[in-house]
Each structure stands twice: as structure tokens, then as C-alpha cells.
Design a protein around this motif. Structure first.
Motif, PDB file in Angstrom:
ATOM      1  N   GLN A 165       4.653   1.655   2.158  1.00  0.00           N
ATOM      2  CA  GLN A 165       3.336   1.336   2.738  1.00  0.00           C
ATOM      3  C   GLN A 165       3.309   1.498   4.251  1.00  0.00           C
ATOM      4  O   GLN A 165       2.370   1.066   4.911  1.00  0.00           O
ATOM      5  CB  GLN A 165       2.944  -0.102   2.367  1.00  0.00           C
ATOM      6  CG  GLN A 165       2.840  -0.315   0.855  1.00  0.00           C
ATOM      7  CD  GLN A 165       2.646  -1.772   0.480  1.00  0.00           C
ATOM      8  OE1 GLN A 165       1.643  -2.388   0.846  1.00  0.00           O
ATOM      9  NE2 GLN A 165       3.588  -2.334  -0.259  1.00  0.00           N
ATOM     10  N   LEU A 166       4.321   2.129   4.792  1.00  0.00           N
ATOM     11  CA  LEU A 166       4.441   2.274   6.243  1.00  0.00           C
ATOM     12  C   LEU A 166       3.665   3.498   6.722  1.00  0.00           C
ATOM     13  O   LEU A 166       4.090   4.637   6.537  1.00  0.00           O
ATOM     14  CB  LEU A 166       5.920   2.392   6.623  1.00  0.00           C
ATOM     15  CG  LEU A 166       6.284   2.247   8.093  1.00  0.00           C
ATOM     16  CD1 LEU A 166       5.938   0.855   8.609  1.00  0.00           C
ATOM     17  CD2 LEU A 166       7.773   2.535   8.295  1.00  0.00           C
ATOM     18  N   GLU A 167       2.529   3.243   7.342  1.00  0.00           N
ATOM     19  CA  GLU A 167       1.707   4.327   7.875  1.00  0.00           C
ATOM     20  C   GLU A 167       2.166   4.694   9.287  1.00  0.00           C
ATOM     21  O   GLU A 167       2.829   3.915   9.976  1.00  0.00           O
ATOM     22  CB  GLU A 167       0.235   3.911   7.902  1.00  0.00           C
ATOM     23  CG  GLU A 167      -0.346   3.551   6.540  1.00  0.00           C
ATOM     24  CD  GLU A 167      -0.453   4.744   5.595  1.00  0.00           C
ATOM     25  OE1 GLU A 167      -0.450   5.882   6.102  1.00  0.00           O
ATOM     26  OE2 GLU A 167      -0.534   4.537   4.370  1.00  0.00           O
ATOM     27  N   GLN A 168       1.778   5.863   9.720  1.00  0.00           N
ATOM     28  CA  GLN A 168       2.211   6.378  11.019  1.00  0.00           C
ATOM     29  C   GLN A 168       1.743   5.482  12.164  1.00  0.00           C
ATOM     30  O   GLN A 168       2.419   5.376  13.190  1.00  0.00           O
ATOM     31  CB  GLN A 168       1.669   7.802  11.214  1.00  0.00           C
ATOM     32  CG  GLN A 168       2.275   8.541  12.397  1.00  0.00           C
ATOM     33  CD  GLN A 168       3.758   8.836  12.206  1.00  0.00           C
ATOM     34  OE1 GLN A 168       4.205   9.054  11.093  1.00  0.00           O
ATOM     35  NE2 GLN A 168       4.517   8.833  13.297  1.00  0.00           N
ATOM     36  N   ASN A 169       0.575   4.842  11.990  1.00  0.00           N
ATOM     37  CA  ASN A 169       0.006   4.067  13.100  1.00  0.00           C
ATOM     38  C   ASN A 169       0.563   2.650  13.204  1.00  0.00           C
ATOM     39  O   ASN A 169       0.152   1.880  14.076  1.00  0.00           O
ATOM     40  CB  ASN A 169      -1.513   3.989  12.950  1.00  0.00           C
ATOM     41  CG  ASN A 169      -1.940   3.236  11.689  1.00  0.00           C
ATOM     42  OD1 ASN A 169      -1.149   3.101  10.747  1.00  0.00           O
ATOM     43  ND2 ASN A 169      -3.167   2.747  11.665  1.00  0.00           N
ATOM     44  N   VAL A 170       1.488   2.267  12.344  1.00  0.00           N
ATOM     45  CA  VAL A 170       2.045   0.918  12.391  1.00  0.00           C
ATOM     46  C   VAL A 170       2.973   0.796  13.602  1.00  0.00           C
ATOM     47  O   VAL A 170       3.913   1.562  13.769  1.00  0.00           O
ATOM     48  CB  VAL A 170       2.820   0.583  11.097  1.00  0.00           C
ATOM     49  CG1 VAL A 170       3.595  -0.724  11.245  1.00  0.00           C
ATOM     50  CG2 VAL A 170       1.850   0.495   9.923  1.00  0.00           C
ATOM     51  N   ALA A 171       2.681  -0.187  14.453  1.00  0.00           N
ATOM     52  CA  ALA A 171       3.482  -0.415  15.648  1.00  0.00           C
ATOM     53  C   ALA A 171       4.516  -1.507  15.455  1.00  0.00           C
ATOM     54  O   ALA A 171       5.514  -1.562  16.180  1.00  0.00           O
ATOM     55  CB  ALA A 171       2.572  -0.787  16.822  1.00  0.00           C
ATOM     56  N   ALA A 172       4.265  -2.398  14.485  1.00  0.00           N
ATOM     57  CA  ALA A 172       5.170  -3.531  14.275  1.00  0.00           C
ATOM     58  C   ALA A 172       5.107  -3.983  12.826  1.00  0.00           C
ATOM     59  O   ALA A 172       4.105  -3.778  12.128  1.00  0.00           O
ATOM     60  CB  ALA A 172       4.795  -4.685  15.203  1.00  0.00           C
ATOM     61  N   VAL A 173       6.190  -4.587  12.378  1.00  0.00           N
ATOM     62  CA  VAL A 173       6.269  -5.186  11.057  1.00  0.00           C
ATOM     63  C   VAL A 173       6.665  -6.642  11.250  1.00  0.00           C
ATOM     64  O   VAL A 173       7.585  -6.945  12.028  1.00  0.00           O
ATOM     65  CB  VAL A 173       7.304  -4.467  10.168  1.00  0.00           C
ATOM     66  CG1 VAL A 173       7.492  -5.201   8.842  1.00  0.00           C
ATOM     67  CG2 VAL A 173       6.883  -3.019   9.930  1.00  0.00           C
ATOM     68  N   ALA A 174       5.979  -7.543  10.559  1.00  0.00           N
ATOM     69  CA  ALA A 174       6.249  -8.977  10.695  1.00  0.00           C
ATOM     70  C   ALA A 174       6.658  -9.553   9.349  1.00  0.00           C
ATOM     71  O   ALA A 174       6.001  -9.307   8.331  1.00  0.00           O
ATOM     72  CB  ALA A 174       5.019  -9.705  11.236  1.00  0.00           C
ATOM     73  N   VAL A 175       7.742 -10.318   9.344  1.00  0.00           N
ATOM     74  CA  VAL A 175       8.273 -10.886   8.105  1.00  0.00           C
ATOM     75  C   VAL A 175       8.770 -12.311   8.364  1.00  0.00           C
ATOM     76  O   VAL A 175       8.978 -12.713   9.506  1.00  0.00           O
ATOM     77  CB  VAL A 175       9.449 -10.044   7.544  1.00  0.00           C
ATOM     78  CG1 VAL A 175       9.015  -8.628   7.252  1.00  0.00           C
ATOM     79  CG2 VAL A 175      10.632 -10.064   8.510  1.00  0.00           C
TER      80      VAL A 175
END
Length: 372
Positions: A138-148
């Protein structure tokens, strides 16, 4: 410091299995609080200088546990404020699960509503598990950060920080670490932003927390709500200087030095005994709790794999029997959390045989009543 020395610092009554909600204060923390309270009460000439030393102390203690440089750590009164700093400071899309503890998705949405520079993208999970594979898909090109979350508060799932880092590349990785901080030997180097509080597994009480920032995070985040103590000036009278160039920019006001002393004391103990040693002690006790649940045929919905669990065991009896199980635990003096149709037991390094006996008695009552 041995694990036995560490365990001797637990003072709660038998039956307590709710560290995921709040951890009773350690004996060392209580003693430190009392000592600084007496200093503040007397205010003897020269004694007040000790309060000013606690900020450097707590950052050094947090650095020892996280392996982040002390100058890249800033004290926070709670984990949520650290999350707010992170989300309000971001620019771009942040990928996260809507089923995380509310602090995380609410911070993302509030930042979006207020500044319109961050955009939440909602991650679909594997039954509540945030996995590297799920993020990759689900990681799109425009993702700047991932939060978990380091450990999911509802499922007890321990996320794979190293696997997530491999998937997301140089995007920012934001970790809400409060569930498991101090008892999970996590690969903190994989994270860019770590925010946590000390009131749960660290047993340091409310009002304690830290925000740790990697060089990448310091370069990409904007300190949106940075107060007068977040500048390079001690008291900037008559003009408004820019935020400090570093983690201290994420200070809003002067921290509570007694809270810093409490958290520092807890972290120093954890570092002396070693997180890995604490984690092993917890793993042994978690296995015993799972065995007890199996003995009485109580479904365990949290992971049984030691690589995917920390100190949380989630019991999921039939819906119509949740109240019965909760009542049985209560009647036998076992403190736990019931939430959304499941019962959460939180096990620490000093969970005693007496506590497990109380849990067994509760399970006996539950099983007997459920049968009839």
C-alpha cells in the motif's frame, strides 16, 4: 544489576496484570520522588540547582536505552505530545492504520485540519497487524512517512521495525513506542521518530516521556509549536528568535524536573539490568499465562510467537462470556483491562507465582460458570 535486583523493585499487590494501562511506580522511582519533594519543600540555599540537572540526566538515560544521541532527545510530558509534534511538523502523506491507539490517527487528522500540509493515508491491516508486507503493498510514491505502534495496544502484536525500514526506504518512520518501551529490545536505529511515555512499562508515573529524533527527522520536520524554551536563548526578552537548531526546538515550556528525575531513575535501572534480560523474564511469564488460558480453553487472540509479542496477552472468549470472565478476574483480585470484547492481560518481569495462582483461580471460576 541483576534481574533479581530489578524484580525486587516491584511493590504492587499480587494480581496486577495491567501494565498496558499503567505501571505501578517502582520502588526506586518512589524514593527519588520523595527525595526531590523534600528538596523542593525545604528549598535550602544551593539545593535548587539539582533540579536544573535533571534534563541532561533524563536525556542521557533515554539515550542509553534507545541508542539515540542525547542531543537528539527532548523530554515530553507524555507520548501524545511527541506524536503531535511529529504530525504537525510533517509535510506530505503519512501512512498509518486507523485502528492504532487514538493518539496516532487523531494527531494526523488534527494536523491535516489545521495546517493542510499533511495527509493521512489509511493502511489496511492484517487483522490489526501492521506488517512490512502490508505496508509494501500500500506504499504509494507520495508517502513521506509511515507511523506505527511498537506494540499494538489491542492485539499485543509487536511490529517488525527492521522489516518496515527495509520496505519504506528513506521515508520517515514514526514509532509510538509507549506499549513496550523499556521491555522490548527493539532495533531503535530503524526509527526516525520515537515517542513514548514512562507511565506504563517503565513504571515512572504520569507526566513523563521523551521524543527522540534522527538526523533525517530533524532535517525534514518543522517545529510548529515550539515555545520560548525551544530557542537558543534562555529568556528571549523583547524579540522572538527562531526555534533552536535541534531536538530542543520541540520544547514548549520548562519541563517538570521531578518528572524528569522519575523517568531518569526508571530508565537508569532498565539500562543497568538490560532490556534483553527484562524481555526474557517477561517472555517466560507470558508463556505461562498462555498455557493457563489453554488449560481452561480460553481463546488467545494475541500472537503466541515470541517474535511477534511483548508483554500483552489478549483473551477473546465468546462474546456472551466476556462479562463472565471479567467478573471472575475481578472477584479473584486480578486487575486487567476489558475493551471491545476482549480481555487484555499485561505481564511484567516480576509477575509472581502468587499472581498466576490468582489468575488460575479466576479461570477455574470462569470455566465452571461457563460450563453451566
Amino acid at each position: 544489576m541483576t534481574i533479581e535486583d530489578f524484580q525486587a523493585g516491584f511493590g504492587e499487590e499480587p494480581g496486577y496484570l495491567d501494565y498496558g494501562r499503567v505501571g505501578p511506580l517502582s520502588r526506586a522511582v518512589v524514593e527519588e520522588t520523595t527525595a526531590f519533594g523534600l528538596v523542593l519543600e525545604r528549598a535550602r540555599h544551593g539545593s535548587m540547582d539539582a533540579f536544573g540537572e535533571q534534563d541532561a540526566r533524563v536525556r542521557a538515560a533515554a539515550a542509553a536505552v534507545t541508542r539515540f544521541p542525547a542531543e537528539q532527545i527532548v523530554f515530553q510530558p507524555n507520548a501524545t505530545q511527541g506524536l503531535m509534534h511529529a504530525m504537525f511538523g510533517l509535510t506530505g502523506t503519512v501512512l498509518l492504520s486507523p485502528d492504532e491507539f487514538p493518539s496516532l490517527p487523531i494527531a494526523a487528522v488534527r494536523a491535516q485540519e489545521a495546517l493542510h500540509v499533511v495527509q493521512p493515508a489509511w493502511l489496511e491491516t492484517d487483522h490489526g497487524k501492521v506488517t512490512p508486507a502490508g505496508i509494501r503493498d500500500q506504499l504509494e510514491q507520495n508517502v513521506a512517512a509511515v507511523a506505527v505502534s511498537l506494540v499494538d495496544s489491542r492485539t499485543g502484536y509487536l511490529c517488525d521495525l527492521e522489516g518496515i525500514r527495509q520496505v519504506i526506504g528513506d521515508r520517515l518512520l514514526i514509532v509510538d513506542a509507549i506499549q513496550g518501551f523499556g521491555v522490548v529490545d527493539a532495533p531503535w536505529e530503524a526509527a526516525d521518530i520515537i515517542t513514548t511515555g514512562g507511565q506504563k512499562w517503565c513504571r515512572a508515573g504520569w507526566g513523563t516521556g521523551v521524543l527522540a529524533l534522527s538526523e533525517r527527522a530533524l532535517d525534514r520536520l518543522t517545529p510548529v509549536f515550539s515555545g520560548f524554551t525551544g530557542t537558543e536563548e534562555s529568556e528571549p526578552w523583547g524579540y522572538v528568535p527562531p526555534p533552536a537548531d535541534g531536538a530542543s526546538a520541540y520544547r514548549v515550556s520548562n519541563p517538570d524536573p521531578i518528572a524528569e528525575a522519575r523517568f531518569a531513575t526508571a530508565l537508569e535501572e532498565i539500562d543497568r539490568v538490560g532490556v534483553a534480560e527484562i524481555s526474557r523474564a517477561i517472555a517466560e511469564r507470558v508463556s505461562l499465562v498462555i498455557e493457563l488460558a489453554d488449560e481452561f480453553a480460553i481463546p488467545v487472540s494475541s500472537s503466541r510467537d515470541e517474535q511477534e509479542r511483548a508483554g500483552i496477552v489478549v483473551l477473546s472468549p465468546p462474546v456472551e462470556q466476556v462479562t463472565l470472565l471479567t467478573a471472575s478476574l475481578h472477584n479473584h483480585g486480578v486487575t486487567a483491562t476489558t475493551r471491545l470484547g476482549s480481555v487484555r492481560l499485561s505481564v511484567h518481569a516480576a509477575t509472581s507465582p502468587e499472581t498466576l495462582d490468582m489468575l488460575r483461580a479466576a479461570f477455574v471460576s470462569y470455566a465452571t460458570a461457563a460450563t453451566y
